[in-house]
Design a protein around this motif. Structure first.
Motif, PDB file in Angstrom:
ATOM      1  N   VAL A  24       0.839  -1.191   0.000  1.00 12.58           N
ATOM      2  CA  VAL A  24       0.000   0.000   0.000  1.00 12.58           C
ATOM      3  C   VAL A  24       0.875   1.242   0.000  1.00 12.58           C
ATOM      4  CG1 VAL A  24      -1.937  -1.110   1.172  1.00 12.58           C
ATOM      5  CG2 VAL A  24      -0.158   0.016   2.522  1.00 12.58           C
ATOM      6  N   GLU A  25       0.302   2.320  -0.524  1.00 14.79           N
ATOM      7  CA  GLU A  25       0.966   3.608  -0.511  1.00 14.79           C
ATOM      8  C   GLU A  25      -0.025   4.663  -0.071  1.00 14.79           C
ATOM      9  OE1 GLU A  25       2.949   4.949  -3.971  1.00 14.79           O
ATOM     10  OE2 GLU A  25       4.810   3.946  -3.399  1.00 14.79           O
ATOM     11  N   VAL A  26       0.490   5.745   0.487  1.00 17.08           N
ATOM     12  CA  VAL A  26      -0.362   6.884   0.803  1.00 17.08           C
ATOM     13  C   VAL A  26      -0.799   7.522  -0.503  1.00 17.08           C
ATOM     14  CG1 VAL A  26      -0.456   9.128   1.947  1.00 17.08           C
ATOM     15  CG2 VAL A  26       0.812   7.253   2.986  1.00 17.08           C
ATOM     16  N   ALA A  27      -2.075   7.906  -0.574  1.00 15.06           N
ATOM     17  CA  ALA A  27      -2.624   8.489  -1.807  1.00 15.06           C
ATOM     18  C   ALA A  27      -3.130   9.906  -1.534  1.00 15.06           C
ATOM     19  CB  ALA A  27      -3.763   7.623  -2.328  1.00 15.06           C
ATOM     20  N   LEU A  28      -3.246  10.688  -2.575  1.00 13.07           N
ATOM     21  CA  LEU A  28      -3.822  12.033  -2.469  1.00 13.07           C
ATOM     22  C   LEU A  28      -5.336  11.937  -2.574  1.00 13.07           C
ATOM     23  CD1 LEU A  28      -1.364  14.026  -4.763  1.00 13.07           C
ATOM     24  CD2 LEU A  28      -1.466  14.051  -2.254  1.00 13.07           C
ATOM     25  N   PRO A  29      -6.071  12.614  -1.691  1.00 13.42           N
ATOM     26  CA  PRO A  29      -7.533  12.551  -1.773  1.00 13.42           C
ATOM     27  C   PRO A  29      -8.048  13.270  -3.021  1.00 13.42           C
ATOM     28  CG  PRO A  29      -6.832  14.120  -0.082  1.00 13.42           C
ATOM     29  CD  PRO A  29      -5.596  13.429  -0.562  1.00 13.42           C
ATOM     30  N   SER A  30      -9.184  12.825  -3.510  1.00 17.46           N
ATOM     31  CA  SER A  30      -9.798  13.465  -4.676  1.00 17.46           C
ATOM     32  C   SER A  30     -10.191  14.900  -4.365  1.00 17.46           C
ATOM     33  CB  SER A  30     -11.032  12.664  -5.112  1.00 17.46           C
ATOM     34  OG  SER A  30     -10.672  11.324  -5.387  1.00 17.46           O
ATOM     35  N   PRO A  43      -7.218  11.601  12.643  1.00 20.20           N
ATOM     36  CA  PRO A  43      -7.564  11.531  11.221  1.00 20.20           C
ATOM     37  C   PRO A  43      -6.894  10.338  10.549  1.00 20.20           C
ATOM     38  CG  PRO A  43      -6.963  13.770  11.834  1.00 20.20           C
ATOM     39  CD  PRO A  43      -6.643  12.910  13.008  1.00 20.20           C
ATOM     40  N   THR A  44      -7.655   9.615   9.757  1.00 23.02           N
ATOM     41  CA  THR A  44      -7.114   8.469   9.023  1.00 23.02           C
ATOM     42  C   THR A  44      -6.338   8.966   7.805  1.00 23.02           C
ATOM     43  OG1 THR A  44      -9.205   8.296   7.830  1.00 23.02           O
ATOM     44  CG2 THR A  44      -8.917   6.887   9.770  1.00 23.02           C
ATOM     45  N   LEU A  45      -5.601   8.056   7.192  1.00 20.84           N
ATOM     46  CA  LEU A  45      -4.878   8.372   5.960  1.00 20.84           C
ATOM     47  C   LEU A  45      -5.528   7.646   4.793  1.00 20.84           C
ATOM     48  CD1 LEU A  45      -1.115   8.128   7.051  1.00 20.84           C
ATOM     49  CD2 LEU A  45      -2.549  10.175   6.875  1.00 20.84           C
ATOM     50  N   LEU A  46      -5.408   8.253   3.624  1.00 20.46           N
ATOM     51  CA  LEU A  46      -5.937   7.641   2.419  1.00 20.46           C
ATOM     52  C   LEU A  46      -4.840   6.783   1.782  1.00 20.46           C
ATOM     53  CD1 LEU A  46      -8.469   7.592   0.559  1.00 20.46           C
ATOM     54  CD2 LEU A  46      -7.352   9.393  -0.777  1.00 20.46           C
ATOM     55  N   PHE A  47      -5.168   5.529   1.494  1.00 22.59           N
ATOM     56  CA  PHE A  47      -4.203   4.598   0.923  1.00 22.59           C
ATOM     57  C   PHE A  47      -4.712   4.065  -0.411  1.00 22.59           C
ATOM     58  CE2 PHE A  47      -3.484   4.281   5.523  1.00 22.59           C
ATOM     59  CZ  PHE A  47      -2.111   4.377   5.596  1.00 22.59           C
ATOM     60  N   VAL A  48      -3.776   3.525  -1.162  1.00 21.12           N
ATOM     61  CA  VAL A  48      -4.125   2.825  -2.395  1.00 21.12           C
ATOM     62  C   VAL A  48      -3.299   1.546  -2.449  1.00 21.12           C
ATOM     63  CG1 VAL A  48      -2.389   4.079  -3.776  1.00 21.12           C
ATOM     64  CG2 VAL A  48      -4.360   3.006  -4.915  1.00 21.12           C
ATOM     65  N   VAL A  50      -1.155  -1.333  -4.145  1.00 19.36           N
ATOM     66  CA  VAL A  50      -0.214  -1.372  -5.264  1.00 19.36           C
ATOM     67  C   VAL A  50       0.179  -2.827  -5.493  1.00 19.36           C
ATOM     68  CG1 VAL A  50       2.042  -0.619  -6.119  1.00 19.36           C
ATOM     69  CG2 VAL A  50       0.656   0.927  -4.714  1.00 19.36           C
ATOM     70  N   ASN A  51       0.080  -3.287  -6.715  1.00 23.52           N
ATOM     71  CA  ASN A  51       0.454  -4.668  -7.059  1.00 23.52           C
ATOM     72  C   ASN A  51       1.345  -4.644  -8.295  1.00 23.52           C
ATOM     73  OD1 ASN A  51       0.583  -7.440  -6.933  1.00 23.52           O
ATOM     74  ND2 ASN A  51      -1.349  -7.763  -8.007  1.00 23.52           N
ATOM     75  N   GLN A  52       2.585  -5.123  -8.127  1.00 21.22           N
ATOM     76  CA  GLN A  52       3.561  -5.116  -9.215  1.00 21.22           C
ATOM     77  C   GLN A  52       3.708  -3.718  -9.819  1.00 21.22           C
ATOM     78  OE1 GLN A  52       5.416  -7.831  -9.679  1.00 21.22           O
ATOM     79  NE2 GLN A  52       4.204  -8.760  -8.047  1.00 21.22           N
ATOM     80  N   GLY A  53       3.725  -2.726  -8.924  1.00 25.52           N
ATOM     81  CA  GLY A  53       3.967  -1.355  -9.370  1.00 25.52           C
ATOM     82  C   GLY A  53       2.756  -0.645  -9.928  1.00 25.52           C
ATOM     83  N   LYS A  54       1.603  -1.325 -10.020  1.00 29.26           N
ATOM     84  CA  LYS A  54       0.403  -0.701 -10.572  1.00 29.26           C
ATOM     85  C   LYS A  54      -0.608  -0.426  -9.459  1.00 29.26           C
ATOM     86  CE  LYS A  54       0.858  -2.924 -15.109  1.00 29.26           C
ATOM     87  NZ  LYS A  54       0.208  -3.823 -16.102  1.00 29.26           N
ATOM     88  N   GLU A  55      -1.126   0.793  -9.433  1.00 24.44           N
ATOM     89  CA  GLU A  55      -2.100   1.171  -8.417  1.00 24.44           C
ATOM     90  C   GLU A  55      -3.491   0.690  -8.805  1.00 24.44           C
ATOM     91  OE1 GLU A  55      -2.055   5.339  -7.742  1.00 24.44           O
ATOM     92  OE2 GLU A  55      -0.035   5.374  -6.871  1.00 24.44           O
ATOM     93  N   GLU A  56      -4.235   0.214  -7.803  1.00 27.49           N
ATOM     94  CA  GLU A  56      -5.645  -0.087  -8.034  1.00 27.49           C
ATOM     95  C   GLU A  56      -6.421   1.223  -8.104  1.00 27.49           C
ATOM     96  OE1 GLU A  56      -7.146  -2.874  -5.224  1.00 27.49           O
ATOM     97  OE2 GLU A  56      -5.709  -4.439  -5.764  1.00 27.49           O
ATOM     98  N   THR A  57      -7.594   1.170  -8.666  1.00 33.37           N
ATOM     99  CA  THR A  57      -8.342   2.412  -8.910  1.00 33.37           C
ATOM    100  C   THR A  57      -9.076   2.915  -7.673  1.00 33.37           C
ATOM    101  OG1 THR A  57     -10.199   1.099  -9.731  1.00 33.37           O
ATOM    102  CG2 THR A  57      -8.634   1.954 -11.362  1.00 33.37           C
ATOM    103  N   ARG A  58      -9.435   2.017  -6.758  1.00 27.69           N
ATOM    104  CA  ARG A  58     -10.255   2.425  -5.614  1.00 27.69           C
ATOM    105  C   ARG A  58      -9.390   2.654  -4.378  1.00 27.69           C
ATOM    106  NH1 ARG A  58     -15.843  -0.518  -3.494  1.00 27.69           N
ATOM    107  NH2 ARG A  58     -16.879   1.399  -2.812  1.00 27.69           N
ATOM    108  N   LYS A  59      -9.497   3.834  -3.789  1.00 25.62           N
ATOM    109  CA  LYS A  59      -8.701   4.196  -2.626  1.00 25.62           C
ATOM    110  C   LYS A  59      -9.521   3.989  -1.351  1.00 25.62           C
ATOM    111  CE  LYS A  59      -6.447   7.767  -5.402  1.00 25.62           C
ATOM    112  NZ  LYS A  59      -6.304   9.229  -5.605  1.00 25.62           N
ATOM    113  N   PHE A  60      -8.825   3.837  -0.232  1.00 26.50           N
ATOM    114  CA  PHE A  60      -9.518   3.596   1.031  1.00 26.50           C
ATOM    115  C   PHE A  60      -8.824   4.318   2.186  1.00 26.50           C
ATOM    116  CE2 PHE A  60      -6.298   0.344   0.527  1.00 26.50           C
ATOM    117  CZ  PHE A  60      -5.726   0.234   1.785  1.00 26.50           C
ATOM    118  N   TYR A  61      -9.617   4.651   3.195  1.00 20.77           N
ATOM    119  CA  TYR A  61      -9.104   5.251   4.422  1.00 20.77           C
ATOM    120  C   TYR A  61      -8.835   4.148   5.447  1.00 20.77           C
ATOM    121  CZ  TYR A  61     -10.476   9.915   2.830  1.00 20.77           C
ATOM    122  OH  TYR A  61     -10.592  11.091   2.131  1.00 20.77           O
ATOM    123  N   ALA A  62      -7.712   4.263   6.152  1.00 21.98           N
ATOM    124  CA  ALA A  62      -7.374   3.320   7.225  1.00 21.98           C
ATOM    125  C   ALA A  62      -6.590   4.072   8.290  1.00 21.98           C
ATOM    126  CB  ALA A  62      -6.570   2.145   6.681  1.00 21.98           C
TER     127      ALA A  62
END
Length: 405
Positions: A24-30, A43-48, A50-62
């Motif tokens: 996972v990586e920290v992502a910028l919120p929309s 406050p939670t952080l937004l994550f995305v 990452v699999n084999q260097g490619k980010e998934e499209t849906r981000k999540f807070y954790a």
């Protein structure tokens, strides 16, 4: 040091690179203006993912502080809409997860505790709590320590059990060797105030003075472990999450930190931080830049070009990542070791020598490392290096990490 949020050994060699390949990586919120949802750790952080260097499209807070869902199970998709009932239930849950005593109550109890005769000063090891006489009956069957001296109150990290769940708030505490070296170095460099971000042992060492002596330095501890609230007044401790710059006691605690950093127009202060080894570098860097900005607010116009002096204590294999965010930082050869970490101790006492180093924006030629431990001065590099770190004429530098496997 608070908990490694992942296993340290799995990261060795390429720091955050392995995480980028799969994790996972920290992502910028929309919407940057939208506040992040809250968990018990702020406050939670937004994550995305990452699999084999490619980010998934849906981000999540954790949770920003806990990577193990058993410790904080907060999860919310960025685009998820919650009902009023769920939001209200979450707020109730967050409140229930807070410490049983408020900061004000802890201070009131501490002031009462130090007035007690020595024979009445008891500490419950089972509950990790200082006890007043009215509490004794409730804790009668628990494991108690008695005759708690003023000296013991000044070293709470030795009274408290280290939290050792590797994926959350585990605490690996500086060994005396490293603690005394750091405190001595800070005094030699002329600092009068030290902001300790997750370095409770150093905070204690700085505050230790012989009877009748006046301390050369003052220290403020920012740490997520609420248990320290029992031992310090407002000006000495703020409960703080370094992954999201969250002060648990709100504006009053933030003002304590701000005043500490801005005193004397920001002169004479240094920040020393010892974050969780497995913590993502990016949120830490964002937080530290917010503390730097807070310090800069107190600067005069003439000093606006200056940097807040910093010691960031972290494994050497994060060097490129740290320098990406702080290009003025360099890594010292000094090996920082820990009392309760079997693997990472100086010299030959552990299975490996410690990979933990000091990253700093202080010119390395100003920092003297102890010659009795094998550090020597390289006249070509104009800095102290490890004995094993031989100067490379091709690189024109002492480039070795000086780690003996």
């Amino acid at each position: 040091m608070a908990a490694p949020m992942d296993c340290l050994e799995s990261l060795e060699g390429d720091g955050d690179a392995g995480r980028r390949a799969s994790g996972v990586e920290v992502a910028l919120p929309s919407d940057p203006a939208a506040p992040a949802p809250l968990c018990p750790h702020g406050p939670t952080l937004l994550f995305v993912k990452v699999n084999q260097g490619k980010e998934e499209t849906r981000k999540f807070y954790a949770c920003s502080a806990c990577r193990d869902r058993k410790d904080c199970n907060f999860f919310q998709w960025e685009d998820e809409k919650l009902s009023e009932a769920r939001l209200a239930a979450r707020e109730i849950h967050n409140q229930r997860c807070q410490p049983p005593l408020s900061r004000a109550q802890c201070i009131e109890r501490y002031l009462s505790f130090i007035q007690l005769p020595l024979a009445q000063r008891k500490f419950c090891q089972s509950c990790q709590q200082l006890l007043l006489p009215a509490d004794w009956r409730e804790h009668g069957t628990h494991q108690l320590s008695a005759d708690i001296s003023v000296a013991q109150l000044g070293r709470p990290s030795q009274l408290l059990y280290p939290l050792e769940n590797k994926k959350t708030h585990a605490q690996y505490l500086f060994a005396d060797r490293s603690c005394q070296f750091l405190a001595g170095l800070l005094a030699t460099l002329g600092f009068s105030r030290v902001l300790c971000v997750g370095a409770p042992r150093l905070h204690e060492q700085i505050r230790l003075t012989a009877p009748g002596e006046r301390s050369v330095m003052r220290s403020l501890l920012l740490d997520i472990d609420f248990r320290y609230s029992q031992f310090y007044l407002e000006e000495s401790f703020c409960r703080y999450n370094m992954f999201n710059h969250h002060f648990f006691d709100g504006k009053a605690a933030l003002e304590v930190c701000k005043e500490f950093l801005q005193e004397e127009e920001g002169k004479g202060v240094i920040m020393v931080t010892d974050p969780p080894f497995g913590g993502l570098v990016e949120p830490l860097a964002i937080t530290f830049k917010k503390l730097i900005a807070m310090w800069k607010e107190g600067q005069s116009q003439d000093d606006s070009h200056k940097e807040l002096p910093i010691f960031w204590i972290f494994p050497y294999f994060f060097e490129s990542r740290i320098c990406q965010f702080f290009p003025s930082f360099c890594m010292l050869d000094y090996q920082v070791d820990y009392d309760n970490h079997a693997l990472y101790k100086h010299g030959k006492t552990g299975r490996k020598q410690s990979p933990v180093r000091i990253f700093t924006n202080i010119p390395p030629n100003k920092i003297i490392l102890p010659s009795e431990e094998g550090y020597r001065f390289c006249s070509l590099c104009q800095r102290y290096v490890s004995r094993e770190n031989q100067h490379c004429m091709h690189c024109n530098s002492c480039t070795s990490k000086a780690l003996d496997h």
